[in-house]
Design a protein around this motif. Sequence first.
Motif, short mmCIF file in Angstrom:
data_model
loop_
_atom_site.label_atom_id
_atom_site.label_comp_id
_atom_site.label_asym_id
_atom_site.label_seq_id
_atom_site.Cartn_x
_atom_site.Cartn_y
_atom_site.Cartn_z
N ALA A 71 0.89 -1.33 -0.11
CA ALA A 71 0.09 -0.15 0.02
C ALA A 71 0.74 1.24 -0.07
CB ALA A 71 -0.83 0.13 1.12
N PHE A 72 2.05 1.29 0.73
CA PHE A 72 2.99 2.30 0.71
C PHE A 72 3.71 2.52 -0.47
CE2 PHE A 72 7.02 4.22 1.77
CZ PHE A 72 6.75 5.46 2.20
N ARG A 73 3.94 1.34 -1.13
CA ARG A 73 4.93 1.41 -2.24
C ARG A 73 3.75 2.13 -3.38
NH1 ARG A 73 7.33 1.27 -6.58
NH2 ARG A 73 8.60 -0.13 -7.20
N THR A 74 2.67 1.65 -3.45
CA THR A 74 1.67 2.18 -4.68
C THR A 74 1.37 3.46 -4.34
OG1 THR A 74 0.84 -0.22 -4.61
CG2 THR A 74 -0.39 1.64 -5.68
N ASN A 75 1.26 3.90 -3.07
CA ASN A 75 0.92 5.28 -2.87
C ASN A 75 1.96 6.12 -3.33
OD1 ASN A 75 -0.86 7.58 -1.64
ND2 ASN A 75 0.86 7.72 -0.32
N GLN A 76 3.48 5.77 -3.01
CA GLN A 76 4.38 6.61 -3.53
C GLN A 76 4.56 6.59 -4.96
OE1 GLN A 76 6.47 8.47 -1.40
NE2 GLN A 76 4.87 7.86 0.09
N ALA A 77 4.39 5.41 -5.55
CA ALA A 77 4.54 5.37 -7.13
C ALA A 77 3.33 6.47 -7.69
CB ALA A 77 4.25 3.95 -7.54
N TYR A 78 2.01 6.44 -7.28
CA TYR A 78 1.06 7.04 -7.72
C TYR A 78 1.29 8.70 -7.47
CZ TYR A 78 -3.48 8.98 -8.75
OH TYR A 78 -4.55 9.73 -9.02
N GLU A 79 2.02 8.77 -6.62
CA GLU A 79 2.41 10.45 -6.23
C GLU A 79 3.32 10.84 -7.40
OE1 GLU A 79 3.76 10.95 -2.38
OE2 GLU A 79 1.90 10.84 -1.26
N ARG A 80 4.17 10.21 -7.74
CA ARG A 80 5.04 10.51 -8.74
C ARG A 80 4.12 10.74 -10.08
NH1 ARG A 80 11.07 8.97 -8.58
NH2 ARG A 80 10.48 8.16 -10.66
N TRP A 81 3.45 9.61 -10.46
CA TRP A 81 2.65 9.70 -11.54
C TRP A 81 1.77 11.12 -11.56
CZ3 TRP A 81 -2.41 9.92 -12.99
CH2 TRP A 81 -2.73 9.91 -14.22
N TRP A 82 1.24 11.07 -10.48
CA TRP A 82 0.07 12.24 -10.34
C TRP A 82 0.98 13.62 -10.38
CZ3 TRP A 82 -4.44 13.77 -11.36
CH2 TRP A 82 -5.06 14.73 -10.81
N GLU A 83 2.12 13.61 -9.78
CA GLU A 83 2.75 15.01 -9.97
C GLU A 83 3.30 15.30 -11.20
OE1 GLU A 83 6.99 17.12 -8.31
OE2 GLU A 83 6.71 14.99 -7.84
#
Length: 299
Positions: free
Chosen positions: A61-73
């Motif tokens: 969950a933490f890993r996916t959230n961090q990856a999505y933050e990069r994509w969203w940025e």
Amino acid sequence: MLLNRPIPFSFLLGKIKYEILSVFVFANLMFTLRHYVGLEFLSIPLAIPALMGTCISLLLAFRTNQAYERWWEARVVWGGIVNDSRILIRQLLTFLPDETVPANIVQMLAQRQIGWCYVLGKTLRGQPTQSAIKTYIPVSEQAGVLGATHQPLAVLQGHANQLRYLYRAGYLTDLQLVQVDATLTRLTDAMGRCERIKNTVFPRTYTFYLQVFIILFTAMLPFGFVENLFFVEVPLVTLIGSAFFLIEKSAIQLQDPFENRPTDTPVTAIAKGIEVSLNQLSGAAVAEQSTAPPTYFIL
């Protein structure tokens, strides 16, 4: 970027086909040893893989959230590029006097800005930029841009040179030049933010450790089925293990939004939208845009 439409299973399962096959073979081997070879003692309390699976779920969950933050940025940055591109041309249309300004100069700036969007997107993805440069950049600047080490920056410098000419010729006042330059500064900042996302590697050790934990969990799972589930055991182990691998692969896809993959930030589609807007503002011919892409993703 994946669209809100049915995504083929070939795309989803194609990312983990080797993992699915490995888990399936291993589960069959353990099933054979326990039920046909007589090694029933090959078992552990189910609480052990359950506890490990819970810990891995939190890490995923933490890993996916961090990856999505990069994509969203990355998506937010390109949203800012859309706004600032429109603002740049709107400012010039407002500031430049219609009676004395050189003919087609706003269209030239608009075409250069469109070219910058395409060149930046292709540079981030490592694709050739010659076609975009020859299509949108003025002929007098093409050789300099093609020979530049940093092509998007060279295109922006073309904007700066033309604005300097307009200012020295008296077409722009001091205050107007400051406002237009602020827009160029925001575009330069957006370019730098994209490059930071592109060049900052997600910690490989974190990915490696998580993959090791998932493999250990999947290897322990067949030993935790103390009850005789018989032929349900192998599909169940394969399904649970595949779910963990699929979530982890999804995070890997999202963490790099400029790799020319279906999960990318759709920089080409965004650049096409910018092209339509700037052509409309500058009075150039607006190319018709297809309303629906033919696939389940846009780039």
